[in-house]
Design a protein around this motif. Sequence first.
Motif, mmCIF file in Angstrom:
data_model
loop_
_atom_site.group_PDB
_atom_site.id
_atom_site.type_symbol
_atom_site.label_atom_id
_atom_site.label_comp_id
_atom_site.label_asym_id
_atom_site.label_seq_id
_atom_site.Cartn_x
_atom_site.Cartn_y
_atom_site.Cartn_z
ATOM 1 N N LYS A 220 34.915 -31.772 -12.940
ATOM 2 C CA LYS A 220 35.575 -30.881 -11.986
ATOM 3 C C LYS A 220 35.450 -29.445 -12.478
ATOM 4 O O LYS A 220 35.464 -29.185 -13.671
ATOM 5 C CB LYS A 220 37.043 -31.253 -11.845
ATOM 6 N N PRO A 221 35.327 -28.499 -11.547
ATOM 7 C CA PRO A 221 35.203 -27.106 -11.988
ATOM 8 C C PRO A 221 36.488 -26.603 -12.622
ATOM 9 O O PRO A 221 37.580 -27.026 -12.241
ATOM 10 C CB PRO A 221 34.925 -26.360 -10.680
ATOM 11 N N LYS A 222 36.344 -25.717 -13.594
ATOM 12 C CA LYS A 222 37.523 -25.072 -14.154
ATOM 13 C C LYS A 222 38.156 -24.204 -13.077
ATOM 14 O O LYS A 222 37.455 -23.567 -12.290
ATOM 15 C CB LYS A 222 37.143 -24.201 -15.357
ATOM 16 N N LYS A 223 39.458 -24.160 -13.032
ATOM 17 C CA LYS A 223 40.162 -23.379 -12.012
ATOM 18 C C LYS A 223 39.932 -21.883 -12.163
ATOM 19 O O LYS A 223 40.048 -21.131 -11.210
ATOM 20 C CB LYS A 223 41.657 -23.695 -12.039
ATOM 21 N N THR A 224 39.580 -21.448 -13.347
ATOM 22 C CA THR A 224 39.335 -20.019 -13.595
ATOM 23 C C THR A 224 37.880 -19.629 -13.335
ATOM 24 O O THR A 224 37.502 -18.490 -13.580
ATOM 25 C CB THR A 224 39.710 -19.670 -15.045
ATOM 26 N N GLY A 225 37.090 -20.563 -12.834
ATOM 27 C CA GLY A 225 35.683 -20.329 -12.537
ATOM 28 C C GLY A 225 34.813 -21.333 -13.246
ATOM 29 O O GLY A 225 35.140 -21.774 -14.349
ATOM 30 N N ALA A 226 33.708 -21.707 -12.601
ATOM 31 C CA ALA A 226 32.850 -22.733 -13.177
ATOM 32 C C ALA A 226 31.407 -22.283 -13.378
ATOM 33 O O ALA A 226 30.733 -22.787 -14.260
ATOM 34 C CB ALA A 226 32.879 -23.984 -12.303
ATOM 35 N N ILE A 227 30.943 -21.342 -12.571
ATOM 36 C CA ILE A 227 29.558 -20.887 -12.660
ATOM 37 C C ILE A 227 29.566 -19.410 -13.066
ATOM 38 O O ILE A 227 30.139 -18.574 -12.378
ATOM 39 C CB ILE A 227 28.816 -21.024 -11.309
ATOM 40 N N PHE A 228 28.924 -19.118 -14.193
ATOM 41 C CA PHE A 228 28.880 -17.753 -14.709
ATOM 42 C C PHE A 228 27.426 -17.377 -14.990
ATOM 43 O O PHE A 228 26.607 -18.233 -15.328
ATOM 44 C CB PHE A 228 29.686 -17.632 -16.001
ATOM 45 N N SER A 229 27.131 -16.095 -14.891
ATOM 46 C CA SER A 229 25.791 -15.616 -15.202
ATOM 47 C C SER A 229 25.887 -14.270 -15.910
ATOM 48 O O SER A 229 26.863 -13.538 -15.740
ATOM 49 C CB SER A 229 24.972 -15.489 -13.909
ATOM 50 N N ALA A 230 24.866 -13.989 -16.702
ATOM 51 C CA ALA A 230 24.812 -12.733 -17.456
ATOM 52 C C ALA A 230 23.348 -12.337 -17.628
ATOM 53 O O ALA A 230 22.448 -13.171 -17.488
ATOM 54 C CB ALA A 230 25.469 -12.907 -18.831
ATOM 55 N N PRO A 231 23.111 -11.075 -17.948
ATOM 56 C CA PRO A 231 21.726 -10.650 -18.200
ATOM 57 C C PRO A 231 21.118 -11.421 -19.364
ATOM 58 O O PRO A 231 21.819 -11.820 -20.306
ATOM 59 C CB PRO A 231 21.873 -9.166 -18.553
ATOM 60 N N LEU A 232 19.828 -11.630 -19.295
ATOM 61 C CA LEU A 232 19.095 -12.283 -20.376
ATOM 62 C C LEU A 232 19.338 -11.529 -21.683
ATOM 63 O O LEU A 232 19.366 -10.301 -21.696
ATOM 64 C CB LEU A 232 17.603 -12.279 -20.047
ATOM 65 N N GLY A 233 19.571 -12.264 -22.761
ATOM 66 C CA GLY A 233 19.834 -11.650 -24.057
ATOM 67 C C GLY A 233 21.305 -11.480 -24.361
ATOM 68 O O GLY A 233 21.660 -11.046 -25.453
ATOM 69 N N SER A 234 22.185 -11.803 -23.409
ATOM 70 C CA SER A 234 23.632 -11.707 -23.661
ATOM 71 C C SER A 234 24.032 -12.717 -24.735
ATOM 72 O O SER A 234 23.339 -13.716 -24.959
ATOM 73 C CB SER A 234 24.412 -11.994 -22.372
ATOM 74 N N THR A 235 25.157 -12.457 -25.389
ATOM 75 C CA THR A 235 25.647 -13.349 -26.439
ATOM 76 C C THR A 235 26.013 -14.697 -25.836
ATOM 77 O O THR A 235 26.830 -14.780 -24.913
ATOM 78 C CB THR A 235 26.873 -12.737 -27.140
ATOM 79 N N LEU A 236 25.409 -15.749 -26.365
ATOM 80 C CA LEU A 236 25.625 -17.098 -25.846
ATOM 81 C C LEU A 236 26.814 -17.762 -26.520
ATOM 82 O O LEU A 236 27.000 -17.627 -27.730
ATOM 83 C CB LEU A 236 24.391 -17.968 -26.091
#
Length: 188
Positions: A12-28
């Motif tokens: 189930k998705p987290k209630k605070t958000g489930a899909i996130f994106s960031a620019p390539l090279g961001s801290t993983l």
Amino acid sequence: MGNTVSNVTTGKPKKTGAIFSAPLGSTLPTDATTALDKAFVCMGYAGDDGVTNSDAPDTDTVKAWGGDTVLIINNGKADTFKLKLIEALNPEVLKAVYNSSNVTGTLADGLTVKANNDDGEHRVWVIEMIMRGNVAKRIVIPDAVISDMDDISYTDSDETGYDVTLTAMPDSDGNSHYEYIKSTVTTA
């Protein structure tokens, strides 16, 4: 060890958000629960089909005379994630779908989206969910491109959204995605 009912789960998705994106090279992130880097933006609600990951190898089977399988040849595998981003008015969703450089403005002042033949933008993606028993699962895709998108439907009976396929690329270690799983139940 036998069968364990508590190991059977849903995602189930987290209630605070489930899909996130960031620019390539961001801290993983490197675990299931540490807060995401500030570069990550929430893509908002996803369609009710959730996320489908296809990670099956592409193989050829070699058979001997008489029909016995004698060799499986691994031709590699595509690691893809299919999901529908349904916040069609979210500028961050539009930037992910059409590339950051092709979306300008704000919803209040007016958005401009340019659809063109630019190459897909490589981005980092994170999918967060809660499994049975309050177990956090985080999928980290260090480098993915939107490689396919279904038709966009504008009707009065269905949500408008972007049904996309993310194709994961291998990182410097040869891994196309990581999965981190951790119980969030605290014991006294």
